[in-house]
Structure formats: structure tokens, C-alpha cells
Design a protein around this motif. Structure first.
Motif, short mmCIF file in Angstrom:
data_model
loop_
_atom_site.label_atom_id
_atom_site.label_comp_id
_atom_site.label_asym_id
_atom_site.label_seq_id
_atom_site.Cartn_x
_atom_site.Cartn_y
_atom_site.Cartn_z
N VAL A 118 39.27 54.54 23.01
CA VAL A 118 39.41 55.37 21.82
C VAL A 118 39.71 54.49 20.61
O VAL A 118 40.65 53.69 20.62
N GLN A 119 38.89 54.62 19.57
CA GLN A 119 39.07 53.89 18.31
C GLN A 119 39.16 52.37 18.52
O GLN A 119 39.84 51.68 17.78
N GLY A 120 38.48 51.88 19.56
CA GLY A 120 38.48 50.44 19.83
C GLY A 120 39.82 49.90 20.30
O GLY A 120 40.06 48.69 20.26
N TYR A 121 40.69 50.79 20.80
CA TYR A 121 42.04 50.38 21.20
C TYR A 121 42.03 49.21 22.18
O TYR A 121 42.87 48.31 22.09
N TYR A 122 41.09 49.22 23.11
CA TYR A 122 41.08 48.19 24.15
C TYR A 122 40.23 46.97 23.81
O TYR A 122 40.09 46.07 24.64
N ASP A 123 39.69 46.89 22.61
CA ASP A 123 38.87 45.72 22.24
C ASP A 123 39.60 44.39 22.43
O ASP A 123 39.03 43.46 23.02
N PRO A 124 40.85 44.24 21.97
CA PRO A 124 41.54 42.95 22.18
C PRO A 124 41.76 42.63 23.67
O PRO A 124 41.67 41.48 24.08
N LEU A 125 42.03 43.67 24.47
CA LEU A 125 42.21 43.45 25.91
C LEU A 125 40.90 42.98 26.53
O LEU A 125 40.89 42.08 27.38
N LEU A 126 39.80 43.56 26.11
CA LEU A 126 38.49 43.16 26.64
C LEU A 126 38.18 41.72 26.29
O LEU A 126 37.59 40.98 27.09
N GLU A 127 38.59 41.30 25.10
CA GLU A 127 38.43 39.88 24.73
C GLU A 127 39.25 38.99 25.65
O GLU A 127 38.80 37.92 26.06
N MET A 128 40.46 39.42 25.99
CA MET A 128 41.31 38.64 26.88
C MET A 128 40.72 38.58 28.29
O MET A 128 40.74 37.53 28.93
N ILE A 129 40.18 39.68 28.75
CA ILE A 129 39.56 39.69 30.08
C ILE A 129 38.35 38.76 30.10
O ILE A 129 38.13 38.02 31.05
N ARG A 130 37.57 38.77 29.02
CA ARG A 130 36.44 37.84 28.93
C ARG A 130 36.93 36.39 28.97
O ARG A 130 36.33 35.52 29.61
N ARG A 131 38.07 36.14 28.31
CA ARG A 131 38.66 34.80 28.33
C ARG A 131 39.10 34.41 29.75
O ARG A 131 38.97 33.26 30.15
N MET A 132 39.62 35.36 30.51
CA MET A 132 39.98 35.10 31.90
C MET A 132 38.77 34.58 32.68
O MET A 132 38.88 33.65 33.48
N VAL A 133 37.62 35.22 32.45
CA VAL A 133 36.39 34.80 33.12
C VAL A 133 35.99 33.41 32.62
O VAL A 133 35.73 32.50 33.42
N ASP A 134 35.98 33.22 31.30
CA ASP A 134 35.56 31.94 30.72
C ASP A 134 36.42 30.78 31.19
O ASP A 134 35.94 29.66 31.34
N GLN A 135 37.71 31.04 31.41
CA GLN A 135 38.63 29.98 31.82
C GLN A 135 38.78 29.86 33.33
O GLN A 135 39.59 29.08 33.83
N GLY A 136 37.99 30.63 34.09
CA GLY A 136 37.96 30.48 35.54
C GLY A 136 39.07 31.19 36.30
O GLY A 136 39.33 30.87 37.46
N PHE A 137 39.74 32.17 35.68
CA PHE A 137 40.79 32.91 36.37
C PHE A 137 40.31 34.26 36.91
O PHE A 137 41.05 34.94 37.60
N LEU A 138 39.09 34.62 36.58
CA LEU A 138 38.54 35.89 37.02
C LEU A 138 37.05 35.74 37.21
O LEU A 138 36.37 35.15 36.36
N LYS A 139 36.55 36.23 38.33
CA LYS A 139 35.10 36.20 38.56
C LYS A 139 34.42 37.24 37.66
O LYS A 139 34.97 38.32 37.43
N ASP A 140 33.24 36.92 37.21
CA ASP A 140 32.48 37.85 36.38
C ASP A 140 32.24 39.15 37.14
O ASP A 140 32.23 40.24 36.57
N GLU A 141 32.06 39.03 38.45
CA GLU A 141 31.86 40.20 39.31
C GLU A 141 33.05 41.16 39.21
O GLU A 141 32.89 42.37 39.18
N HIS A 142 34.25 40.61 39.14
CA HIS A 142 35.44 41.46 39.04
C HIS A 142 35.60 42.01 37.63
O HIS A 142 36.06 43.14 37.45
N HIS A 143 35.19 41.24 36.64
CA HIS A 143 35.17 41.73 35.26
C HIS A 143 34.28 42.97 35.18
O HIS A 143 34.59 43.94 34.50
#
Length: 192
Positions: free
Chosen positions: A135-160
Motif C-alpha cells: 500500500v502506497q509503496g510502504y514496502y519499497d525500502p524493504l524490497l530494496e533490502m531483500i534485493r541487497r540480501m540476494v546481491d550480497q549472497g545472504f539470500l538465494k534469488d529463488e527464495h527472494h
């Protein structure tokens, strides 16, 4: 989908769109014959959500720890109220009662509930769809952080990719209805 658990704020937030979408989501679930499972309180977005479902003739189950019930914040118009001893039991009970999870805006408690459900899915404890109603882009910053988790090797893209994301209620519900789990747990082929 017969039952969806919704995690959301015990406050309304500053933007009226948060309350409007919570009420609309409750109404949409009821109109589609989907039982709402939520935290059981009569405050914040939780109240809006439950009232939206109840006003549309829906079935609503609340799950609340006794210590919160004793504070007098339980919604008194629910179809069913389940009392548990701890916050952890609340999450376990809500998981048992639902076929999927939707997360509306909220604070620490909402994030805790959201991440526990995601972690359980990642570990293969359940294979239910989990959606962020953005709602109203509320989770946009969280989604950026989750993408960073993938980029930095802490989360598989599959799990993202396990997370369903949309600002549209019907799109979220349609995607959840058609959801097919593609992951097999965190340690796939013995790798992290």
C-alpha cells in the motif's frame, strides 16, 4: 484458498490509504468466501480489516495471547476468538489455521510475523503463499533490502522469488490462488 492470515499494524498509520486498503482487503476476502485469520484486536489496521470482513458477511477468526486479551483490546464481534499463551503460539496457531499469508503495513510486530512466516517457508516448514500488499509503496525500502540480501549472497534469488508483491488486492489474491511452490528449503543440494 479457504483461509488467509493477515498480519498488519495495531496502529492506523498516517496515511488514510492504509485503513482504506485494510478494510477493502477484509471485504474482498469475505466476498470471495475466504475466512480471515488475524491477530484478534479491535485497534489500528486490525480493526479496519476485521470490520471490513464482518460488514461483508465474512467469517473472521482472531488469535490473541491472553496478556493482550486482558488489556481489553479484543474485537468482540468475531466469529471465533482463539486465546493462546504467547506471541509465538499466536503465530503457530495462525499458520495452522490458514492456507496463505498477506502482510499489510505495520511496525515491529508485523515485520516479526512476516519474517517468521517467510523463514518457515524458506526452511520448508510450510509451502503457503506469502504476499506483501504494498500500500502506497510502504514496502519499497524493504524490497530494496531483500534485493541487497540476494546481491550480497545472504539470500538465494529463488527464495527472494517466494514473496508475492502487489499494491492490488485482487492481483494478490489471484496470484496466491495460482501459487505453486518452487523451492525445496534453504539448503538446496547441500548448499546454503
Amino acid at each position: 484458498m479457504k483461509s488467509i492470515a493477515v498480519f498488519c499494524g495495531s496502529s492506523r498509520g498516517k496515511d488514510p490509504a492504509f485503513s482504506e486498503q485494510a478494510r477493502r482487503l477484509g471485504g474482498s476476502l469475505a466476498e470471495q468466501g475466504i475466512r480471515l485469520v488475524f491477530g484478534g484486536s479491535n485497534v489500528g489496521l486490525m480493526q479496519e480489516l476485521a470490520n471490513g470482513a464482518l460488514e461483508a458477511g465474512g467469517e473472521v477468526t482472531g488469535v490473541m495471547p491472553r496478556f493482550l486479551y486482558d488489556k481489553g483490546i479484543a474485537h468482540t464481534g468475531l466469529t471465533r476468538l482463539v486465546l493462546v499463551d504467547t506471541m509465538h503460539e499466536r503465530k503457530m496457531q495462525m499458520n495452522e489455521l490458514c492456507d496463505g499469508v498477506i502482510v499489510l503495513p505495520g511496525g515491529f510486530g508485523t515485520f516479526d510475523e512476516c519474517f517468521e512466516m517467510i523463514t518457515w517457508a524458506q526452511l520448508g516448514i510450510h509451502q503457503k503463499p506469502i504476499a506483501l500488499l504494498n500500500v502506497q509503496g510502504y514496502y519499497d525500502p524493504l524490497l530494496e533490502m531483500i534485493r541487497r540480501m540476494v546481491d550480497q549472497g545472504f539470500l538465494k534469488d529463488e527464495h527472494h522469488g517466494m514473496l508475492i508483491l502487489s499494491s492490488d488486492i485482487q492481483k494478490v489474491l489471484d496470484t496466491m490462488h495460482d501459487y505453486t511452490p518452487t523451492h525445496t528449503g534453504k539448503w538446496i543440494n547441500g548448499e546454503q
